[in-house]
Write a protein that holds these residues in place. Structure first.
Motif, short mmCIF file in Angstrom:
data_model
loop_
_atom_site.label_atom_id
_atom_site.label_comp_id
_atom_site.label_asym_id
_atom_site.label_seq_id
_atom_site.Cartn_x
_atom_site.Cartn_y
_atom_site.Cartn_z
N GLY A 1 47.84 32.97 -29.97
CA GLY A 1 47.75 33.89 -28.84
C GLY A 1 48.09 33.26 -27.51
O GLY A 1 47.39 33.47 -26.53
N CYS A 2 49.17 32.48 -27.46
CA CYS A 2 49.54 31.79 -26.22
C CYS A 2 49.80 32.75 -25.07
O CYS A 2 49.67 32.38 -23.92
CB CYS A 2 50.77 30.93 -26.41
N ARG A 3 50.22 33.98 -25.40
CA ARG A 3 50.55 34.89 -24.30
C ARG A 3 49.36 35.11 -23.39
O ARG A 3 49.52 35.33 -22.21
CB ARG A 3 51.04 36.23 -24.84
N THR A 4 48.17 35.02 -23.96
CA THR A 4 47.01 35.19 -23.11
C THR A 4 46.88 34.01 -22.15
O THR A 4 46.23 34.11 -21.13
CB THR A 4 45.71 35.30 -23.95
N TRP A 5 47.52 32.91 -22.49
CA TRP A 5 47.45 31.73 -21.62
C TRP A 5 48.63 31.64 -20.68
O TRP A 5 48.70 30.74 -19.85
CB TRP A 5 47.40 30.45 -22.48
N LEU A 6 49.59 32.55 -20.84
CA LEU A 6 50.85 32.38 -20.13
C LEU A 6 50.69 32.27 -18.61
O LEU A 6 51.31 31.41 -17.97
CB LEU A 6 51.81 33.52 -20.48
N GLY A 7 49.82 33.12 -18.05
CA GLY A 7 49.61 33.07 -16.61
C GLY A 7 49.14 31.70 -16.16
O GLY A 7 49.66 31.12 -15.20
N LEU A 8 48.16 31.17 -16.90
CA LEU A 8 47.62 29.85 -16.54
C LEU A 8 48.65 28.76 -16.81
O LEU A 8 48.75 27.80 -16.05
CB LEU A 8 46.33 29.58 -17.31
N LEU A 9 49.42 28.92 -17.89
CA LEU A 9 50.46 27.92 -18.18
C LEU A 9 51.48 27.87 -17.05
O LEU A 9 51.93 26.80 -16.64
CB LEU A 9 51.15 28.25 -19.51
N CYS A 10 51.81 29.06 -16.52
CA CYS A 10 52.76 29.10 -15.40
C CYS A 10 52.17 28.47 -14.15
O CYS A 10 52.84 27.73 -13.44
CB CYS A 10 53.17 30.54 -15.11
N HIS B 1 41.42 23.92 -22.91
CA HIS B 1 42.03 24.46 -24.13
C HIS B 1 43.15 23.55 -24.67
O HIS B 1 43.34 23.44 -25.88
CB HIS B 1 42.57 25.86 -23.81
N LEU B 2 43.88 22.91 -23.76
CA LEU B 2 45.08 22.15 -24.16
C LEU B 2 44.86 21.08 -25.25
O LEU B 2 45.69 20.99 -26.17
CB LEU B 2 45.74 21.51 -22.93
N PRO B 3 43.81 20.30 -25.16
CA PRO B 3 43.68 19.23 -26.16
C PRO B 3 43.65 19.74 -27.61
O PRO B 3 44.09 19.03 -28.51
CB PRO B 3 42.35 18.57 -25.80
N ASP B 4 43.17 21.00 -27.78
CA ASP B 4 43.08 21.54 -29.13
C ASP B 4 44.28 22.37 -29.53
O ASP B 4 44.29 22.96 -30.61
CB ASP B 4 41.83 22.44 -29.25
N CYS B 5 45.27 22.47 -28.66
CA CYS B 5 46.32 23.45 -28.93
C CYS B 5 47.73 22.91 -28.73
O CYS B 5 48.28 23.00 -27.62
CB CYS B 5 46.09 24.69 -28.07
N PRO B 6 48.32 22.36 -29.78
CA PRO B 6 49.69 21.86 -29.67
C PRO B 6 50.71 22.90 -29.17
O PRO B 6 51.55 22.55 -28.34
CB PRO B 6 50.02 21.39 -31.09
N PRO B 7 50.65 24.18 -29.63
CA PRO B 7 51.65 25.14 -29.12
C PRO B 7 51.58 25.32 -27.61
O PRO B 7 52.61 25.40 -26.94
CB PRO B 7 51.29 26.45 -29.84
N CYS B 8 50.36 25.39 -27.06
CA CYS B 8 50.25 25.54 -25.61
C CYS B 8 50.75 24.28 -24.89
O CYS B 8 51.36 24.38 -23.82
CB CYS B 8 48.81 25.84 -25.18
#
Ligand SMILES: [Zn+2]
Lengths: 81, 195
Positions: free
Chosen positions: A5-14, A28-35
């Motif tokens: 569900g990366c789309r939910t993170w997209l705003g923060l990723l941007c 969240h990042l340490p546990d999530c290679p896709p993000c």
């Protein structure tokens, strides 16, 4: 690749790609290679966009053409007074 | 705004050509760069937007109230010219990725190398420039404007929203989708061929 569900993170990723600090995403990042991959590729995208020398500087013939147009329109403005 | 700028604008408003010339020289590189990015498909159109921006600004300078700085105001003039120019052209179908409904939240972790491998710096720069120009050219004008003002000109989301008369969330949404689109294009272009 697993669905994620990366789309939910997209705003923060941007925001993070803009150099802002986003604590929730950072947790969240340490546990999530896709993000992490997403963030890296967004940063590279922005870097490519910023560094590509599209544009350069206006040529002197363009700047001269602008000066000629401005002179014409200011003469017109004076003539209309 | 700093006092020097205020005085220059005041002089330019009163018809002082030299003062207006100084204003042009301070902002011409930024306006040209912006126009080249927004008119990515056609350098000739960028030249028109560049000239029209300053001609329009010259005519409207009396209306400039000084509540924003002059550069922001020039960006707005240039943005409006771009919107008028491209919105009236036959609307091309929306770029698929921008239309695509949320595909179950799945984002491909696309990857591409930091820099396209090219033997020479000049070749690499040309490749980068072509990649950026052709990817931008595929996007609708609203997206090109947001990406240019935010990522190329380095303005904040708030400043960009003000210039384009959008809300901050609308700016962010266009920026996110625009960046994703460019990311996919860059990846397609720079990713090594599968062996
Ligand atoms: Zn994630």
């Amino acid at each position: 690749m697993k669905k994620h569900g990366c789309r939910t993170w997209l705003g923060l990723l941007c925001d993070e790609a803009d150099g802002k600090k986003t604590p929730r995403l950072r947790a969240h990042l340490p546990d999530c290679p896709p993000c992490r991959a997403m963030l890296a590729s967004l940063k590279r995208t922005v870097a490519v966009l910023k560094s590509a020398p599209l544009g350069g500087k206006p040529t002197s013939s363009l700047k001269n053409a602008l000066r000629r147009r401005l002179r014409r329109s200011s003469r017109l403005a004076v003539a209309c007074l | 705004m700093e006092e020097r700028a205020v005085k220059l604008i005041e002089r330019a408003r009163n018809g002082d050509a030299a003062a207006f010339d100084t204003l042009i020289r301070s902002h011409q590189d930024a306006i040209y760069r912006m126009a080249r990015h927004v008119c990515a498909a056609a350098p000739g159109e960028a030249d028109d937007v560049f000239q029209d921006t300053f001609v329009t600004a010259f005519k409207k300078l009396k209306k400039f109230r000084g509540d924003s700085d002059l550069k922001t105001w020039l960006y707005r003039v240039a943005s409006n010219l771009c919107l008028m120019r491209y919105r009236k052209k036959a609307a091309r179908p929306e770029v698929p990725i921008l239309d695509r409904p949320d595909d179950e939240g799945n984002l491909r972790p696309a990857d591409f190398p930091d820099a396209a491998p090219a033997p020479e710096e000049a070749a690499r720069r040309k490749e980068l420039t072509d990649a950026v120009a052709s990817a931008l050219a595929e996007l609708p004008v609203d997206f090109r404007l947001v990406l240019t003002l935010r990522d190329v000109e380095g303005l904040s989301a708030e400043e960009t929203a003000k210039i384009l008369k959008l809300t901050v969330p609308a700016v962010k949404s266009r920026l996110h989708r625009g960046r994703l689109f460019l990311r996919d294009r860059f990846q397609a272009r720079f990713a090594p061929e599968p062996a």
